[in-house]
Design a protein around this motif. Structure first.
Motif, short mmCIF file in Angstrom:
data_model
loop_
_atom_site.label_atom_id
_atom_site.label_comp_id
_atom_site.label_asym_id
_atom_site.label_seq_id
_atom_site.Cartn_x
_atom_site.Cartn_y
_atom_site.Cartn_z
N PHE A 520 23.49 -3.94 -9.62
CA PHE A 520 24.87 -3.54 -9.86
C PHE A 520 24.91 -2.02 -10.10
O PHE A 520 24.01 -1.49 -10.76
CB PHE A 520 25.39 -4.29 -11.09
N PRO A 521 25.91 -1.28 -9.59
CA PRO A 521 27.09 -1.74 -8.86
C PRO A 521 26.91 -1.83 -7.35
O PRO A 521 27.82 -2.27 -6.66
CB PRO A 521 28.12 -0.68 -9.22
N ARG A 522 25.74 -1.41 -6.83
CA ARG A 522 25.58 -1.45 -5.37
C ARG A 522 25.57 -2.88 -4.84
O ARG A 522 25.82 -3.12 -3.66
CB ARG A 522 24.29 -0.71 -4.97
N SER A 523 25.28 -3.85 -5.73
CA SER A 523 25.32 -5.26 -5.30
C SER A 523 26.73 -5.76 -5.05
O SER A 523 26.91 -6.85 -4.50
CB SER A 523 24.64 -6.13 -6.36
N LEU A 524 27.76 -4.98 -5.44
CA LEU A 524 29.14 -5.40 -5.20
C LEU A 524 29.41 -5.62 -3.71
O LEU A 524 30.29 -6.40 -3.34
CB LEU A 524 30.11 -4.36 -5.76
N PHE A 535 24.71 -10.94 -4.94
CA PHE A 535 25.39 -10.18 -5.98
C PHE A 535 24.63 -10.34 -7.30
O PHE A 535 24.15 -11.41 -7.64
CB PHE A 535 26.82 -10.67 -6.16
N LEU A 537 24.90 -8.93 -11.59
CA LEU A 537 25.55 -8.15 -12.64
C LEU A 537 24.63 -7.11 -13.24
O LEU A 537 25.08 -6.20 -13.93
CB LEU A 537 26.02 -9.10 -13.76
N PRO A 539 22.45 -3.94 -13.68
CA PRO A 539 22.19 -2.63 -13.07
C PRO A 539 20.69 -2.34 -12.98
O PRO A 539 20.24 -1.62 -12.10
CB PRO A 539 22.89 -1.65 -14.00
N PHE A 577 23.96 -2.90 -19.36
CA PHE A 577 24.60 -1.97 -18.43
C PHE A 577 24.20 -0.52 -18.70
O PHE A 577 24.51 0.36 -17.89
CB PHE A 577 26.12 -2.12 -18.50
#
Length: 579
Positions: A520-524, A535, A537, A539, A577
């Protein structure tokens, strides 16, 4: 008859004999406990573990030279009390299901691999799993002729016949990871109905008071005894006439000494097929694990993230792990190979400094430093990156180093050609069959399609990790952990049998774990229609050696598993995060 060790005093032998005699009485009690009572016992162990989790993590970290403020202390939360708490939860769920007339595989999705092999998608198990390890999944693959009906008929192992005693088992505990002795005891007890004598490795003597408190419910009922001591204690116990089974987590050299003896006598016994040990034995013995990197078009962020991933696979617990990855297998034809290697060298050098603590690891490191002056050494020579020619019978290929040194080699080809060559290399040239890791970007994996899945089946390892580390499989009690099937007393480079396996499944071929290629956030991007990848959550997973909040998050997750409630996860996930 038991062979008396000449190095063991008579009073020591008498004390050990008394412990085994007590366990013999405990074995009878165990057969009289109902499944409901056994599930309750597991819940009591969960509570007693929660009561000592802070002491456990502190004692383990201190014994490894990690001071109160060291950023890597989180390792000892995860691989100690966290794993034990989760193991008791999963096992209790299985036993209660059986007590209620159900089957451990009830509700578990079953399907087939592209080659037609049955697999059970056992992980994640509930909402908390989906939050804590978002984007990660785990599968159990069965032997080729196992059908859903056969898998269900055998699920439960010893708990299908709780009134049948498995006798007394001897567990020779691991010296590197503190949850292993406990997990091995639980598996002996619940998979095989064997009460246990746990001989703790001397490196974990400081943990004995913690073990005694965490496992007090077993000790009070006479189902477990814990003893300390060196090799002479182990030698006496492995040949004791009242021990029905031996399980060891350790080195292949120790296994061979137990089974065959040492010196000329051992060689003669091997030649005659006449092992010194007549008691059945299972073992987890480590090995040389690969990281196969399938070439693709990676972004700079991908290169940096996966380099930290590789460093974690090698450097967690200072490299003193059977689960540690040792050989990085790259493509000679990958245009980004040198860029990735530069990132790997920086990640290896940039992780927090720590002591090389396991016995004799410093000597192995010194030997490697002397023989590899051209390697990239960092942290005062305590970790290194060693490049070598593929298939050259290099020490990095044939000997588990159990030290923070990463080997790097390369093969020609791209795509399926490279993957097939890397699998053949891992199967044929690297010692052991415990765990293998594959990193592949979603676009390339989609392009290979079912051929990628068929390639996994040709990779003969007990646990395979795709875009994650095999340690995720090790830390997931729902999955089995052990060597690929086929080992023998004569040749068992990674051991015999499995442990963990909280669903108590039979005729297991391997475990497969999968993770997100991007955090995350590139997995969005994985949430977009027709997107590729998984996906997540996270990071940065808290077990990464580069995770800035790894210690805080690992402690928080353990406290949640101790019974904190789902809302208690919120501050911990917010800390995640900031990793």
């Amino acid at each position: 008859m038991t062979t008396a060790s000449p190095d063991l005093a008579a009073d020591s032998r008498e004390a050990l004999d008394a412990e085994i005699a007590a366990l013999r009485r405990g074995a009878t009690l165990w057969t009289r406990l109902s499944l409901e009572q056994r599930a309750t016992l597991l819940e009591r162990i969960h509570a007693s573990t929660a009561a000592v989790m802070d002491e456990w993590a502190d004692a383990a970290a201190t014994s490894k030279g990690l001071g109160p403020d060291h950023p890597l202390r989180g390792e000892e939360w995860f691989t100690g009390p966290y794993m034990t708490l989760v193991s008791t939860e999963w096992l209790a769920r299985t036993v209660r299901t059986l007590a209620d007339g159900g089957n451990p595989l009830d509700g578990v999705p079953l399907d087939q691999t592209p080659s037609g092999r049955l697999r059970a998608r056992v992980f994640p198990g509930d909402l908390s799993d989906r939050i804590i390890v978002s984007g990660f999944t785990g599968e159990v693959w069965f032997d080729g002729d196992v059908t859903p009906a056969r898998a269900r008929a055998a699920a439960g192992l010893g708990q299908r016949t709780p009134g049948v005693s498995g006798g007394v088992g001897l567990v020779l505990g691991a010296g590197n990871v503190t949850s292993i002795p406990v997990a091995d005891v639980l598996y002996e007890l619940f998979a095989f109905n064997r009460v246990c004598l746990l001989k703790v490795n001397p490196t974990q003597d400081a943990l004995v008071p913690v073990f005694e408190q965490a496992l007090a419910p077993l000790i009070e009922l006479g189902l477990l005894r814990i003893v300390r001591g060196g090799g002479e204690i182990g030698a006496y116990l492995t040949r004791h006439e009242s021990v029905d089974h031996v399980h060891i987590t350790g080195s292949v050299d120790t296994f061979d000494a137990i089974v065959w003896g040492v010196g000329d006598d051992a060689a003669a016994r091997r030649a005659d097929g006449n092992p010194l040990l007549q008691t059945p034995i299972t073992a987890e013995l480590g090995g040389v694990s690969p990281i196969i990197v399938v070439p693709g078009e990676w972004s700079e962020a991908d290169l940096a993230y996966q380099a930290e991933h590789v460093a974690t696979m090698r450097l967690q617990n200072a490299g003193h792990n059977c689960v540690a990855a040792q050989v990085l297998v790259l493509s000679e034809d990958w245009p980004q190979r040198e860029a990735f290697l530069d990132h790997v060298r920086r990640a290896m050098a940039g992780t927090p400094s720590r002591k090389v603590w396991y016995p004799r690891s410093e000597e192995r490191l010194a030997t490697l430093r002397d023989s590899r002056p051209d390697a990239t050494w960092s942290d005062g020579g305590r970790r290194g990156v060693v490049e070598f020619a593929c298939g050259a019978d290099d020490a990095m290929e044939i000997q588990e180093q159990f030290a923070p040194v990463l080997g790097v080699t390369a093969l020609p080809g791209v795509g399926q050609v490279f993957l097939d060559a890397a699998i053949a290399y891992a199967n044929e040239r690297l010692t052991g069959t415990l765990g293998a890791n594959i990193l592949i970007d979603p676009v390339e994996q989609t392009r290979l399609g079912d051929d990628f899945e068929r390639a996994l089946e040709r990779l003969h390892y007990g646990t395979i990790a795709v875009n994650t580390w095999t340690a995720v499989g090790f830390l997931t009690p729902a999955l089995p952990w052990g060597a690929y099937p086929g080992g023998t007393l004569e040749h068992a480079p990674s051991g015999l049998g499995v442990v963990h396996n909280a669903f108590l499944l039979a005729r297991i071929d391997r475990a497969v774990v999968r993770g997100p290629f991007r955090p995350f956030p590139r997995s969005l991007s994985a949430l977009r229609p027709r997107s590729r990848g998984a996906f997540s959550l996270l990071p940065k997973p808290p077990w990464f050696v580069t995770a800035r909040t790894g210690a805080t998050v690992s402690a928080g997750l353990t406290r949640f598993r101790a019974g904190g409630g789902i809302l208690r996860l919120i501050p911990t996930m917010l800390n995640a995060f900031r990793a």
